[in-house]
Enzyme design. Structure first.
Site, mmCIF file in Angstrom:
data_model
loop_
_atom_site.group_PDB
_atom_site.id
_atom_site.type_symbol
_atom_site.label_atom_id
_atom_site.label_comp_id
_atom_site.label_asym_id
_atom_site.label_seq_id
_atom_site.Cartn_x
_atom_site.Cartn_y
_atom_site.Cartn_z
ATOM 1 N N ASP A 187 0.864 -1.180 0.000
ATOM 2 C CA ASP A 187 0.000 0.000 0.000
ATOM 3 C C ASP A 187 0.903 1.234 0.000
ATOM 4 O O ASP A 187 1.865 1.318 0.788
ATOM 5 C CB ASP A 187 -0.879 -0.035 1.275
ATOM 6 C CG ASP A 187 -1.911 1.075 1.280
ATOM 7 O OD1 ASP A 187 -3.097 0.776 1.086
ATOM 8 O OD2 ASP A 187 -1.519 2.245 1.481
ATOM 9 N N ASN A 195 -1.858 12.892 -3.652
ATOM 10 C CA ASN A 195 -2.906 13.322 -4.589
ATOM 11 C C ASN A 195 -3.340 14.764 -4.314
ATOM 12 O O ASN A 195 -3.454 15.577 -5.232
ATOM 13 C CB ASN A 195 -4.141 12.437 -4.425
ATOM 14 C CG ASN A 195 -4.168 11.287 -5.411
ATOM 15 O OD1 ASN A 195 -3.655 11.402 -6.515
ATOM 16 N ND2 ASN A 195 -4.764 10.189 -5.018
ATOM 17 N N ASP A 204 -1.942 9.232 -10.634
ATOM 18 C CA ASP A 204 -2.054 8.128 -11.603
ATOM 19 C C ASP A 204 -0.674 7.710 -12.123
ATOM 20 O O ASP A 204 -0.372 6.517 -12.244
ATOM 21 C CB ASP A 204 -2.933 8.552 -12.790
ATOM 22 C CG ASP A 204 -4.416 8.536 -12.424
ATOM 23 O OD1 ASP A 204 -4.734 8.137 -11.287
ATOM 24 O OD2 ASP A 204 -5.240 8.927 -13.276
ATOM 25 N N GLU A 231 -4.841 2.252 -4.183
ATOM 26 C CA GLU A 231 -3.373 2.352 -4.145
ATOM 27 C C GLU A 231 -2.773 1.128 -3.477
ATOM 28 O O GLU A 231 -1.707 1.159 -2.896
ATOM 29 C CB GLU A 231 -2.954 3.667 -3.513
ATOM 30 C CG GLU A 231 -3.001 3.899 -2.040
ATOM 31 C CD GLU A 231 -4.232 3.494 -1.235
ATOM 32 O OE1 GLU A 231 -5.230 2.981 -1.789
ATOM 33 O OE2 GLU A 231 -4.171 3.657 -0.018
#
Ligand SMILES: Nc1nc2c(ncn2[C@@H]2O[C@H](COP(=O)(O)OP(=O)(O)OP(=O)(O)O)[C@@H](O)[C@H]2O)c(=O)[nH]1
Length: 321
Positions: A187, A195, A204, A231
């Site tokens: 993770d 983000n 992305d 993620e």
């Protein structure tokens, strides 16, 4: 060429009735010629058996899917189990034999998956099989469609759906072969902040980079790498906890050393946390127990400060309820 008229008659009938594209089949007369099987042309072509439709079972066992050296199932234990099922089918203890097997096609340098089923066409008055028929079908008939349904479009890794089916499949093989199966979950750390700070598009790109690093770290043909969700990534592999920790650490280090800038964390770079589990597969091992165990390791890795790999506790689904 046929051992007798009866097997020839059935062979010809199968030729007419089972004339579907890509379907392989074989037929055995257990009374007259128990070591011989006859197969169709598709089976000869698919498994590179030459042009001859007649083969020896002891050399090329169709029921085990044991096509010489190319089959993934090799241990004597699994062979014993397969032969037990074969015996059960012959002796009317089971009505149908069902198997799934990977086959390494040397000419395509690719592992192909097949499902194999067998049934008695004729039984004697005591229920013993006289004539056996088996059908072998490719699992992914339309490879492109299969790919689309199983690939995550952003990262090109296998998606969750493919992961679920591959995990189950690898677990079945591990049980059959008494092998150690391992699941690793990764993770990305503080990805929300990444983000929020750099934007979704950068997020992305980061996911794509990490997917590439994961793929690079797995060198075995049998390793399954997938995007588990958001993620989170997962790897399914065979190997003990020592090798699994090494793999987890390889990935973690590789991400760290890639130095993907993360302005909101102290190290200034993107890191991942990993949780993993390795178990000698037995009847209590389920996909759920593996996922819960690896998840438990991941939770601990996050709690202990992230950017580390931790082995999860073994979860026995019977006890976990
Ligand atoms: N850019 C991008 N972001 C995604 C995608 N899928 C999930 N995310 C984001 O991943 C973030 C995950 O955040 P959290 O679950 O809070 O976890 P975290 O911030 O990484 O914190 P820790 O896991 O505790 O280190 C969320 O902001 C999601 O929007 C995706 O496909 N693209």
């Amino acid at each position: 060429m046929f051992a007798n008229k009866q097997i020839e008659k059935y062979y010809r009938q199968c030729e007419t009735l089972l004339n579907f594209t890509g379907v392989s089949w074989w037929i055995i007369d257990l009374e007259e010629a128990p070591d011989v099987f006859y197969c169709n042309k598709t089976m000869c072509d698919t498994f590179h058996l030459g042009n001859d439709i007649q083969h020896s079972i002891s050399k090329t066992c169709p029921i085990a899917g044991d096509y010489n050296k190319f089959i993934a199932i090799k241990s004597s234990v699994s062979a014993q189990e397969i032969y037990k099922e074969y015996d059960d089918l012959k002796n009317n203890k089971i009505a149908e034999y069902d198997n799934r097997f990977p086959y390494y096609d040397e000419t395509k340098d690719k592992v192909l998956y097949f499902s194999s089923r067998a049934k008695a066409l004729v039984r004697n008055e005591f229920g013993k099989a006289i004539l056996l028929l088996g059908i072998i079908e490719p699992e992914a008939v339309n490879e492109e469609l299969y790919k689309q349904a199983s690939i995550d479009s952003l990262t090109g890794l296998k998606n969750r759906r493919a992961f679920d089916s591959q995990l189950q499949f690898m677990l079945n093989l591990a049980k059959r072969e008494r092998r150690t199966i391992s699941l690793l979950m990764f993770d990305i750390d503080h990805f929300k902040e990444y983000n929020d700070c750099l934007g979704h598009y950068s997020g992305d790109l980061c996911l794509m980079k990490i997917a590439g690093l994961l793929t690079k770290s797995c060198c075995r043909e049998t390793d399954i790498v997938c995007r588990y969700g958001g993620e989170e990534f997962a790897i399914v592999t065979y190997g003990d906890s020592h090798n699994t920790l090494r793999l987890a650490e390889n990935v973690r280090r590789c991400v760290y050393e890639s130095n993907i800038p993360h302005p909101k964390v102290a190290s200034g770079r993107v890191t991942v946390s990993a949780g993993y589990i390795s178990v000698l597969a037995d009847e209590h091992t389920t996909p759920r127990s593996l996922i819960e165990s690896a998840d438990c390791g991941l939770y601990l890795a996050k709690r202990k400060g992230r950017d580390q790999s931790i082995c999860g506790l073994k979860v026995n689904e019977n006890l976990a309820g």
